[in-house]
Design an enzyme around this catalytic site. Structure first.
Site, PDB file in Angstrom:
ATOM      1  N   SER A 278      42.577  44.600  38.610  1.00 43.90           N
ATOM      2  CA  SER A 278      42.336  44.526  37.172  1.00 43.90           C
ATOM      3  C   SER A 278      43.210  43.450  36.552  1.00 43.90           C
ATOM      4  O   SER A 278      44.276  43.116  37.068  1.00 43.90           O
ATOM      5  CB  SER A 278      42.637  45.883  36.518  1.00 43.90           C
ATOM      6  OG  SER A 278      41.863  46.900  37.110  1.00 43.90           O
TER       7      SER A 278
ATOM      8  N   ASP B 226      33.877  30.897  45.549  1.00 42.81           N
ATOM      9  CA  ASP B 226      33.319  31.864  44.594  1.00 42.81           C
ATOM     10  C   ASP B 226      33.192  31.245  43.208  1.00 42.81           C
ATOM     11  O   ASP B 226      33.596  31.835  42.205  1.00 42.81           O
ATOM     12  CB  ASP B 226      34.198  33.117  44.532  1.00 42.81           C
ATOM     13  CG  ASP B 226      33.474  34.294  43.866  1.00 42.81           C
ATOM     14  OD1 ASP B 226      32.235  34.243  43.770  1.00 42.81           O
ATOM     15  OD2 ASP B 226      34.144  35.249  43.457  1.00 42.81           O
TER      16      ASP B 226
ATOM     17  N   LYS C 174      47.266  39.745  36.752  1.00 47.25           N
ATOM     18  CA  LYS C 174      46.248  40.241  37.673  1.00 47.25           C
ATOM     19  C   LYS C 174      46.897  41.217  38.642  1.00 47.25           C
ATOM     20  O   LYS C 174      47.696  40.832  39.486  1.00 47.25           O
ATOM     21  CB  LYS C 174      45.605  39.075  38.423  1.00 47.25           C
ATOM     22  CG  LYS C 174      44.466  39.465  39.338  1.00 47.25           C
ATOM     23  CD  LYS C 174      43.797  38.228  39.920  1.00 47.25           C
ATOM     24  CE  LYS C 174      42.594  38.586  40.782  1.00 47.25           C
ATOM     25  NZ  LYS C 174      41.938  37.379  41.328  1.00 47.25           N
TER      26      LYS C 174
ATOM     27  N   GLY D  41      39.658  42.824  32.032  1.00 49.91           N
ATOM     28  CA  GLY D  41      38.494  43.006  32.887  1.00 49.91           C
ATOM     29  C   GLY D  41      38.919  43.433  34.278  1.00 49.91           C
ATOM     30  O   GLY D  41      40.098  43.516  34.610  1.00 49.91           O
TER      31      GLY D  41
ATOM     32  N   GLY E 286      38.049  42.845  38.525  1.00 48.97           N
ATOM     33  CA  GLY E 286      37.407  42.035  39.538  1.00 48.97           C
ATOM     34  C   GLY E 286      37.250  42.798  40.835  1.00 48.97           C
ATOM     35  O   GLY E 286      37.371  44.028  40.883  1.00 48.97           O
TER      36      GLY E 286
END
Length: 1020
Positions: free
Chosen positions: A732, A849, A747, A726, A728
């Site tokens: 990626s 978050d 990441k 995915g 963010g």
């Protein structure tokens, strides 16, 4: 014979018979396992019962899975127990029950056991040597646990063993060099995903009955044993991700029974034998990727008619792609990427049109040249990924490509393609990623692009496209990223683009010939972090509605013809990090609110017509981060900016002298107070350091292993699409297999995006100092340069197998359902993690978050909080500094979860996390997103729940668990959880619960829930 002699003989005979009967009875008592009569069943079965109860007493059973194991019931009906007709235990199947503790050695007392399955639990420690006494044992499965010792050699003494599965543990040491004749019946051996070292024992090749061998994902080294190929029964060989080197023994390629061969991610070399397709006639999967094989791909592969998957990626293969692969009618996966292969006359592509099951065709990073033939449109309709980027393909994109209507990803970027983007591209209605950037495409963007309603990413950058941007692009209502920069597009920006509210990664229209004004509708892009409209011919004023894009982190409007003043509404962009308004016709003063932006790192207002005093606070104190040249009317400010002093008003001069005197006195007092505070803090920290020196809360840097860019490149198959998880805000995420760590999540930060450096540093600092069972663990970080010499930063994290909590609460596929019981456990896991961050970290840490997509679910269904890119360490609440702090943090987090005070520019605090937790908990219970379309006109998720609480909670509950509250206990649990969610999401921070109290309440709720049993002895 006399009567006396007859009587004597009869007496002797009777004595002998009596002795014989006693002897037989004695033998039966001594050796009950050798006799199967009903007369001895009671003692032996009672022994099995007591053994099972003893096993239970040694285990931790958090979910009560062994509740049926009670002394007053028939043990043959206990969960996971199978008996013979004589009630002897022959099977023990306790998989996936979340059992913990060391493996009980008493299992070996169940001497009739034929099968043991304890997989997918949390057993730790070593494998008991006593298991070697189970002479009847055929099947042993201890996979997916936390076993962390060496494999006992005695385990392989079981002559009856048919299957051994010890995979996915942390076993270490070498594979025992057992003697092959001690395992005459072994067919299945899996030791994958451990930490085993050393070489592969030669003796494995002597197990003549072996059909399945998986030693992958270890740290094995050396060469593949030559005699492994002697075993003519082998069907499955998996040696993936080790350190094996040298040539593959020829005998491996001669195992005619082989159906699966995986040697991926090693250092193997040599060439592929020209006869491979003849000598492996039954092969279905052949994976030799990420090695050092050279030479051509053997054309004989086409003779292996059962082949379904071929992976030869990232080797040094050259020559033409074989033109006869089309005879592989079962082929579904073909990956030849990152080699030096040539296209020749493209006959291979025509051949592949006969492969009607082909799902992925990956030819990225080769030397394919010439025109892409129209036969590409004849490939099977089942094709979902067509990947041909990074080649030298020329000519036009064939119109026939529109025939591939099931394509989800089309990569033709970084080639030499010319001509127009064919209108037939609009027929690819399932397309999610379209990558045509960095070619020489010309002409307009086809209107049919609007048919791609499933599209997530559209890349057309760095071409020679002309004409207007089609308004139909607004129909692509699922777009996350739109990059059509660096073309020759003209006309106005269609307002329809700003109606794509899903844009949450990037909108880049820069370096074109666009005209007109920025439409007012730009304010609808409330989730967009990156907007670039620079280097166009746009004019008019900057719209006030741009201030509604409160998630913006990068805004680039330079080199246009904007005029008027910088709008006051931009003060709402509290999270802005990069702002470029240079080379326009802007006038008026520099807004004072710029110096209050705490996240702003780059500000370029150069070459405008701004005038007046230059602010001195905030970013203006850093002359290297501010660019104001070319504004002739500016004055004052930081002396390093080289502006002339502003004219002094004589009437104000005296007042200024008085003010300066007051400021000097106040500064002196403040400095003395500050010095005292520093000294006090230093003494306090020295004292705390002595007290906590040996507590070991955080990891030391030396404890992290070092990894290089090339380690990560190899781990992710060159960051391939197949390993993409995915994307963010700052980069990626890929899954990969890292030597020594097994499967990991990597990441990779997009350092071109402003804020990515800060996010990387924040996550490193956060994850280095925290450690908790409900937080995603960091393995290491990588800060270096990539193969092109560009800066590269990445984090290596533990790979979490079950995705995010969002995928469980809002499933896109069938099968993912969560009971209320699971939701209680998840709520407790998340609360425990936040309680640790808020109340047990020094200094406290605010996550900033928290949302469902940032909570991951591991293989044991535990919730782990992740993504600390926006996290912030806070001053200790008891310290004077925290009480007097007035710094504003701007808008942080995700729309729907952000605390009300943050939207007003409030100070970062742990109360913001509590609010996000409350919303998250209500979402878990209702199954409704806080951004659901039903929430408008003042209605939000909290007010929706509050209006129905507590009488009508059944109407609010997620439909998948609504039936559960018919049970009174479940109904009470649901009410309690709703109450906690409402208390956490109160408007005022002071009215919210602390996470410590939340964790305590839910823990009590869990205990109450688990201690209640249903009438049949099971859990409610």
């Amino acid at each position: 014979m006399t009567k006396e002699m007859e009587m004597g003989s009869l007496t002797s005979l009777c004595n002998f018979q009596s002795s014989l009967i006693l002897t037989l009875l004695f033998l039966i008592i001594l050796a009950p396992s050798k006799f199967g009569t009903d007369a001895i069943t009671l003692d032996t079965t009672n022994g099995d019962r007591q053994t099972l109860l003893l096993i239970k007493s040694q285990l931790s059973d958090p979910f009560g899975s062994l509740a049926s194991w009670k002394n007053n019931t028939n043990f043959c009906r206990w969960r996971g127990v199978t008996c013979t007709n004589q009630t002897r235990v022959i099977r023990l199947d306790l998989n996936s029950l979340t059992l913990t503790g060391p493996l009980p050695p008493y299992i070996a007392n169940l001497t009739f056991l034929q099968s043991i399955d304890l997989s997918n639990n949390e057993f730790s420690g070593q494998i008991p040597v006593d298991f070697s006494r189970l002479s009847h044992l055929e099947y042993l499965n201890l996979s997916m646990n936390s076993l962390n010792a060496e494999i006992p050699s005695a385990l392989f003494n079981g002559r009856s063993l048919v299957s051994i599965d010890l995979s996915i543990n942390t076993l270490h040491g070498s594979i025992p060099h057992f003697v092959s004749n001690l395992l005459p019946r072994l067919r299945y051996l899996s030791l994958t995903r451990n930490n085993l070292t050393g070489t592969i024992p030669e003796s494995i090749g002597n197990i003549s009955s072996l059909t399945y061998l998986d030693l992958s994902d270890n740290i094995l080294e050396g060469k593949i044993p030559k005699n492994l190929g002697i075993n003519s029964n082998l069907q499955h060989v998996d040696l993936y991700n080790n350190y094996l080197s040298g040539d593959v023994p020829d005998s491996i390629y001669n195992i005619t029974t082989l159906t699966y061969l995986n040697l991926n991610y090693n250092k193997l070399s040599g060439t592929l034998p020209s006869t491979i397709g003849h000598t492996l006639p039954n092969i279905q999967t052949i994976d030799l990727g990420l090695n050092r094989f050279m030479g051509p791909i053997p054309t004989s592969l086409s003779n292996a008619s059962y082949l379904q998957k071929i992976v030869l990626t990232a080797n040094f293969l050259y020559g033409k792609v074989p033109s006869n692969l089309g005879s592989l009618y079962n082929l579904s996966y073909l990956d030849l990427s990152w080699n030096q292969l040539e296209s020749g006359d493209w006959s291979f592509l025509s051949s592949l049109t006969r492969c009607k099951k082909l799902w992925i065709l990956n030819l990225i990073g080769n030397n394919l040249t010439g025109n892409l033939p129209i036969t590409v449109g004849n490939l099977t309709i089942e094709l979902e990924r067509l990947l041909m980027a990074n080649n030298n393909i020329s000519g036009i994109i064939p119109y026939e490509i529109g025939n591939l209507e099931n394509l989800a990803a089309l990569y033709l970027d970084q080639n030499l393609l010319t001509g127009m983007v064919p209108p037939s591209i609009g027929s690819l209605r399932n397309l999610k990623i379209l990558e045509l950037s960095k070619n020489m495409l010309s002409g307009p963007i086809p209107f049919s692009i609007g048919n791609l309603t499933q599209l997530n990413e559209l890349w057309l950058m760095e071409n020679q496209l002309t004409g207007a941007i089609p308004a139909s692009i607004g129909n692509c209502s699922n777009l996350l990223m739109l990059k059509i920069c660096s073309n020759n597009l003209e006309g106005i920006i269609p307002t329809e683009i700003f109606g794509i509210t899903t844009l949450s990664q990037e909108l880049d229209l820069a370096n074109n010939l666009l005209e007109g004004t920025i439409p007012w509708e730009v304010g609808s892009l409330k989730n967009l972090p990156y907007l670039d409209l620079s280097y166009n011919n746009l004019h008019g004023e900057i719209p006030l509605s741009l201030g509604d894009c409160q998630v913006l982190q990068q805004l680039k409007l330079s080199t246009n013809h904007f005029e008027g003043s910088i709008p006051e509404s931009l003060k709402n962009l509290r999270g802005i990090e990069y702002l470029d308004l240079s080379q326009n016709n802007l006038s008026g003063k520099i807004p004072e609110y710029f110096d209050s932006f705490r996240s702003l790192k780059y500000l370029d207002l150069s070459f405008n017509a701004l005038e007046g005093n230059v602010p001195e606070g905030g970013i203006f104190s850093n002359a290297s981060a501010v660019f104001l040249h070319g504004n002739l009317g500016l004055c004052g400010g930081n002396s390093l900016l080289n502006f002339p002093p502003c004219p002094v008003d004589s009437s104000k001069h005296k007042r200024n002298l008085v003010k300066q005197s007051v400021i000097i006195v106040a500064t002196c007092i403040a400095s003395i107070s500050f010095l005292i505070a520093i000294i006090s803090t230093l003494f306090s920290r020295l004292k705390n350091k002595k007290e906590t020196k040996h507590e070991g809360r955080g990891f030391e840097v030396e404890m992290y292993r070092k990894v290089s860019y090339y380690d990560l490149l190899k781990a992710t198959d060159r960051f391939s699409l197949a390993n993409f998880i995915g994307r963010g805000n700052f980069g990626s995420v890929y899954k990969g297999n890292l030597n020594g760590e097994g499967q990991v999540a990597i990441k990779v930060f997009n350092l071109d995006q402003t804020g990515a450096h800060r996010s990387f540093n924040t996550e490193c600092e956060s994850l280095r100092n925290i450690r908790h069972r409900n937080l995603v663990g960091v393995i290491t970080s990588c800060s270096t340069v990539n193969s092109r010499g560009n800066e590269f930063k990445a984090l290596v994290l533990k790979y979490i197998t079950n995705g995010s909590l969002e995928e469980w609460i809002h499933p896109k596929v069938e099968g993912k359902k969560l009971s209320l019981e699971h939701r209680i456990y998840f709520a407790l896991d998340i609360a425990s993690a936040l309680s640790y961050l808020h109340h047990h970290c020094t200094p406290p840490l605010a996550h900033c978050d928290l949302k469902l997509s940032n909570v991951l679910v591991d293989g044991d269904m535990n919730a782990l909080v992740s993504d600390f890119g926006l996290a912030k360490f806070l001053p200790d609440p008891a310290s004077p500094a925290s009480q007097s702090s007035t710094s504003l943090m701007g808008l942080k987090g995700t729309i729907g979860y952000i605390a009300p005070e943050y939207a007003m520019g409030g100070q970062i605090s742990i109360h913001g996390d509590v609010y996000s937790y409350g919303i998250l908990l209500l979402e878990m219970l209702t199954g409704k997103r806080p951004t659901d379309d039903m929430f408008n006109g003042g209605l939000n998720l909290r007010s929706y729940v509050n209006a129905a609480f507590p009488e009508n909670i059944g109407e609010m509950l997620d439909t998948t668990i609504s039936e559960e509250i018919e049970n009174l206990l479940m109904h009470e649990c649901a009410i309690s959880l709703f109450r906690i969610g409402l208390c956490c999401s109160e408007e005022a921070p002071k009215d919210r619960m602390s996470m410590r109290d939340v964790a305590t309440e839910i823990s009590l709720l869990k205990e109450t829930f688990l201690n209640k049993e249903s009438p049949d002895g099971g859990m409610n």
